[in-house]
Design an enzyme around this catalytic site. Structure first.
Site, PDB file in Angstrom:
ATOM      1  N   HIS A 192       2.065   6.655  -1.455  1.00  0.00           N
ATOM      2  CA  HIS A 192       1.672   5.974  -2.896  1.00  0.00           C
ATOM      3  C   HIS A 192       2.947   5.309  -3.078  1.00  0.00           C
ATOM      4  O   HIS A 192       3.623   5.509  -4.461  1.00  0.00           O
ATOM      5  CB  HIS A 192       1.102   6.548  -4.010  1.00  0.00           C
ATOM      6  CG  HIS A 192      -0.177   5.910  -4.455  1.00  0.00           C
ATOM      7  ND1 HIS A 192      -0.351   6.031  -5.615  1.00  0.00           N
ATOM      8  CD2 HIS A 192      -0.790   5.054  -3.580  1.00  0.00           C
ATOM      9  CE1 HIS A 192      -1.629   5.103  -5.837  1.00  0.00           C
ATOM     10  NE2 HIS A 192      -2.086   4.859  -4.675  1.00  0.00           N
ATOM     11  N   HIS A 232      -2.148  -2.251   4.939  1.00  0.00           N
ATOM     12  CA  HIS A 232      -2.626  -0.994   4.225  1.00  0.00           C
ATOM     13  C   HIS A 232      -3.735  -0.471   4.916  1.00  0.00           C
ATOM     14  O   HIS A 232      -3.898   0.777   5.090  1.00  0.00           O
ATOM     15  CB  HIS A 232      -2.546  -0.855   2.816  1.00  0.00           C
ATOM     16  CG  HIS A 232      -2.495   0.258   2.379  1.00  0.00           C
ATOM     17  ND1 HIS A 232      -1.315   1.065   1.912  1.00  0.00           N
ATOM     18  CD2 HIS A 232      -3.517   1.020   1.394  1.00  0.00           C
ATOM     19  CE1 HIS A 232      -1.872   2.200   1.233  1.00  0.00           C
ATOM     20  NE2 HIS A 232      -3.403   2.073   0.756  1.00  0.00           N
TER      21      HIS A 232
END
Lengths: 739, 232
Positions: A91, A44
């Site tokens: 998200h 990430h």
């Protein structure tokens, strides 16, 4: 410290990566150091599998002010000293577990990226993907995500002006929630997120730090499984009211006191760790931070927890020493807590103290140098089989069923009106919104000038799955077409690369080819990549998501009073620009019609980027010459759906007559070949002449008028079309489970 | 005339109000909620937003802000006050207007254009409006469902204190034109003296043809007409 597998699993670090860390440090890391390295080396934060491919992106162009990777978001020049910054971010995993808060904090996070650059956010968009709405779990996720987006955006007062949503079984259990934000401001107010000036304080402002979201970056870097629900503590909770105060304070700093500060950085994934390390790395400095000075909302938090907390609504400010008191007073005025938690050093080290004790002291260079993996792509064999399928062999649509087929598409979950969604979003606050949701792209006016911007997001995962390089190029092309349809010149893109597990060769192939295709189209269309985000490991045990490189594109409009909208006006001549009416069955590959009739995607989508560029230039040129009265991109659902949407928007029918629709009625009406627009004009001869000169096919379809949409065998009362289109999504969402 | 646009923590329509007032030639100053001064000739504007995040209850915390004592005093001596959306909620919470705003009947937030009809012309805000013409103005709220007991509603109607009702484009007050379940389609109400107006729709968004319409400016122009200033 002996590191067991459980500890490494918690920070999502492999044994090999741990060995690399030992090697770089030449000693064993402390617990805090391991946590920091694990977070920053996560997929990430570290883009371990995608960074090597970023070199393919075109990154420069006439509009580009801040290039990709330089800051939290890219910036483009809008002229007269104005600029826009924008970025899209995922998200996905938090939204799969806790849809409301996952989506809400996704919006909060992307907003911080924009106002960290000193710009005022004026538009939000969301690119969403869910499993079919016939399944109650997907409806729950859908409603939760929409409520979360609205809950955050409406409260903070930034309009949600657009986006798109598609449903496909591959997103069941792993929805995609990509949020995009656009901010505007004066060039001289652009801020940097660099920790410059040795001795300058680090000021943490906003929410107190809690245990929420610890390992969020790690969580985003592994596949979802049955135990993912137990990761709920890794999902953060949003407070849009706090962020509103932060946003106002930060924009005021940028607009009125730019000289007080060196840097401004948001706290996102990996919290204090990533924001402090990234800002020091950007400036080539180091920092010392005392966790004992960090205000907390929970007792007995360890230094490890403080450094990795992903509590929302926090910013890191690096004021100039002499203006520390001014900066603190400004935040106090906005009723925000602000505390000095450390200072900038010149040793290029990240030093974390807990009072007197040093709990971590690690070179910034080690933290900023995640391992990089070359993908090991293998082209999935099934692609050849899917491409080889003879689409001509499937039976054509019978003319008598054409009208019903149009209604079926308009009532399908992927095409039906999105009003149920966007009427829950404030899409007007701040008085910039000129074209509201429901058109091809949102248009926002730069008040005080004649200019505006147009913004759209796009990606059809079915095309990407069938042929990744082509599908990704089509996503860029469609986003550009949507913006061109408002009369805007495409300027730059942001991307959000959503894929499955990159360690699997088939997924690796999708990633590599998508980045190449995205770059092909971005280069051809002159829209460099100025920001982006990658979200990998979007898998549940059953399958990966469709490869979904979502594109956000911003275009520039010179004269806001001359923008175009999609609705027909009675009396206008309607022209299809970019292709002939007759289309081969191959244009149904990956189409909505194919999904509804065949129940799957097959065939090989294609795009001619040379034609795409010519078509877009033609439309902009025709608009500049005042030849167009409306323009609409021809995409999902093909020509028939585009015509229906323009009829509905204009409240008028189409007298389309009985043109030659070729050998395949289904392909002519519902094929999804790219590079096409449906336009309205009052000067057919002028438009056709311009098209001929530009070597772009164009064909007159008929005249807008009456109350019936008629083209070939299709004849539908526009009122019935509206009824079908508007009722579908509310009905689907209140529907009975068909599980 | 000048306007004082109040800014509470969480207010977001302040800049839109400033822009809309500019369009009709009214200069304004923004007033942070901790300030305590309001000039007698100022039009006080409580703008839309989520003051204090709407935590606890819409407007319930903002009414305790220091500026609210000055607003009360300003209204008591006849000064003009308009509360829009969250501003309306604050005025109700402060007891300056009757009734409450409940959650929309749909239980969802609504952002869309609605039509309004001036019901009473007996106020500075409505005296210049044409009661036969529907104004197209946006709403943007989750809690705009106006409620008061029947006796209060009867009294408001009998004394000309219903400023606006939701109607259709032709001006007809119908259930279909009601976007939030408000009793008797009430979109805005006045205090007894007629110098304080609360309304849910956002006239400051309908202020420029380039933004989709300028019907909202009629309300500001009405105020200017009432105080004897010619509008731009």
């Amino acid at each position: 410290m002996t590191v067991d597998d459980h500890t490494l699993a918690q920070v999502a670090m492999s044994r090999d990566e741990y060995a690399r860390l030992l090697d770089l440090l030449d000693r064993e890391p402390t617990e805090v150091e391991l946590g920091m390295a694990g977070a920053l080396w996560s997929e990430h934060c570290g883009y371990k599998h995608t960074r090597p491919l970023f070199k393919h992106f075109p990154t420069t162009g006439q509009y580009v002010l801040t290039k990709v990777g330089e800051e939290n978001a890219g910036a483009i020049d809008l002229g007269d000293g104005w600029c826009a910054v924008f970025k899209m971010e995922s998200h996905n995993h938090p939204s799969a577990i806790e849809p409301y808060e996952g989506a809400a904090t996704g919006v909060g996070g992307i907003l911080r990226d924009i106002f960290a650059m000193g710009m005022r956010p004026i538009a939000l968009l969301d690119s969403l993907r869910f499993g079919p709405l016939s399944i109650s779990h997907n409806r729950r996720l859908f409603k939760g995500v929409v409520a979360g987006i609205g809950g955050y955006g409406n409260c903070i007062g930034v309009p949600t002006v657009g986006g798109e949503v598609q449903m496909h079984p591959a997103y069941s259990g792993n929805p995609l929630v990509n949020a995009m934000c656009v901010g505007i401001g004066r060039r001289e107010h652009l801020l940097s997120a660099a920790a410059r000036g040795v001795g300058n304080p680090l000021v943490l402002v906003g929410a107190d730090t809690g245990r929420d979201g610890i390992h969020g970056a790690t969580f985003a870097s592994v596949e979802l499984d049955e135990d993912s629900d137990q990761r709920r503590p890794a999902v953060q909770v949003g407070n849009p009211f706090m962020e509103k105060l932060l946003m106002e304070a930060c924009v005021e700093l940028a607009e009125q006191h730019r000289d007080w500060i060196e840097g401004l950085q948001d706290l996102g994934a990996a919290g204090l760790t990533s924001s402090a390390v990234e800002s020091a790395n950007r400036a080539g400095t180091g920092f010392e931070l005392d966790v004992a000075l960090v205000p907390r909302r929970e007792r007995q938090m360890t230094p490890y927890e403080v450094m990795l907390s992903e509590s929302q609504e926090r910013m890191l400010v690096i004021p100039k020493r002499e203006h520390l008191d001014d900066v603190l007073a400004l935040f106090r005025k906005w009723e925000l807590h602000a505390d000095v938690v450390g200072r900038v050093t010149d040793d290029q080290m990240a030093t974390i103290r807990d009072g007197d004790a040093v709990v971590a002291r690690i070179p910034i260079a080690v933290l900023s140098d995640p391992p990089q993996y070359d993908l090991e792509p293998i082209r999935p064999a099934e692609l050849d089989r899917l491409h080889a399928e003879d689409l001509e062999a499937h039976p054509d649509l019978a003319p008598a069923e054409a009208s019903a087929a149009v209604l079926r598409l308009l009532g399908s979950e992927n095409i039906a009106s999105r009003r149920w969604i966007f009427r829950q979003y404030d899409h007007q606050v701040l008085n910039h919104t000129v074209v509201r949701p429901g058109g091809d792209a949102a248009v926002l006016w730069l008040r005080g000038t004649s200019r505006g911007i147009a913004v759209a997001t796009d990606c059809n995962g079915r095309f990407v799955a069938l042929e990744p390089r082509v599908g990704a190029a089509m996503a860029v092309a469609e986003a550009a077409r949507n913006v061109v349809a408002t009369g805007a010149t495409p300027a730059a893109i942001t991307d959000c690369l959503n894929f499955g597990n990159p360690e699997k060769p088939g997924v690796a192939y999708q990633i590599e080819q998508s980045i190449l295709g995205l770059s092909d189209a971005a280069r051809a269309l002159g829209t460099p990549v100025i920001s982006g985000n990658a979200s990998l490991y979007n898998e549940v045990p059953e399958a990966a998501v469709l490869p979904t490189p979502a594109i956000g594109l911003v275009g520039v409009i010179e004269d806001i009073e001359r923008h175009l909208e999609i609705g027909f006006h009675a009396g206008d001549t309607v022209v299809l620009v970019g292709a002939a009416l007759a289309q081969p069955a191959q244009t149904l590959a990956g189409s909505e019609y194919q999904a509804l009739t065949l129940g799957r995607a097959a065939g090989r989508p294609s795009i001619d980027l040379g034609l795409e560029v010519r078509v877009q230039r033609l439309v902009l040129d025709a608009h500049r010459r005042g030849l167009l009265t409306s323009a609409h991109d021809c995409a999902d659902g093909g020509l028939a759906v585009a015509l229906a949407e323009s009829c509905m928007a204009g409240g008028v029918g189409l007298r389309g007559g009985s043109p030659d629709l070729g050998a395949r009625l289904d392909a002519a009406l519902f094929g999804e070949a790219p590079s096409r627009f449906v336009v309205g004009t009052r000067d057919v001869a002028g438009l056709m002449e311009l098209a001929r000169a530009a070597e772009v096919p164009a064909v007159v379809l008929g005249e807008a008028g009456g109350t019936v949409l008629a083209i070939g065998p299709v004849a539908l009362d526009v009122a019935v079309v509206v009824e079908t289109y508007e009722r579908a999504l509310p009905d689907l969402l209140s529907g009975v489970d068909s599980e | 005339m000048r306007a004082a646009v109040l800014v509470f923590p969480g207010t977001w329509s302040d800049s839109d109000c400033v822009y809309a007032l500019e369009q009709v030639g009214v200069p304004s100053r923004r007033v942070w909620h901790r300030e305590t001064r309001i000039d007698p000739d100022e039009l006080v504007v409580l703008a839309g937003g989520f003051s204090y995040g709407d935590y606890l209850r819409c407007g319930a915390i903002a009414r305790f802000s220091p500026i609210m004592s000055a607003v009360q005093a300003h209204a008591a001596r006849g000064g003009l006050v308009i509360g829009i959306c969250n501003g309306f909620q604050i005025l109700c919470e402060a007891g300056m207007l009757p009734g409450v705003l409940m959650r929309n009947a749909s239980l969802q937030f609504r952002c869309q254009d609605v039509h309004l009809r001036a019901d009473s012309l007996a106020s500075p805000f409505t005296q210049g409006l044409d009661p036969t013409r529907a104004l197209r103005v946006p709403i943007s709220h989750g809690e705009g469902n106006y409620f008061a007991d029947d006796a209060t509603l009867d009294r408001l109607e009998a004394t000309g204190r219903v400023a606006f009702r939701y109607c259709d484009a032709s001006g007809a007050v119908t259930p279909e034109a009601n976007p939030n379940g408000s009793l008797r389609n009430i979109a805005g109400v006045l205090n007894e003296a007629g110098n304080v107006l609360g309304m849910m729709p956002h006239p400051e968004r309908a202020c420029d043809p380039r933004l989709g319409g300028d019907d909202g400016n009629a309300i500001w122009r009405s105020v200017l007409g009432a105080v004897g200033v010619s509008a731009r």
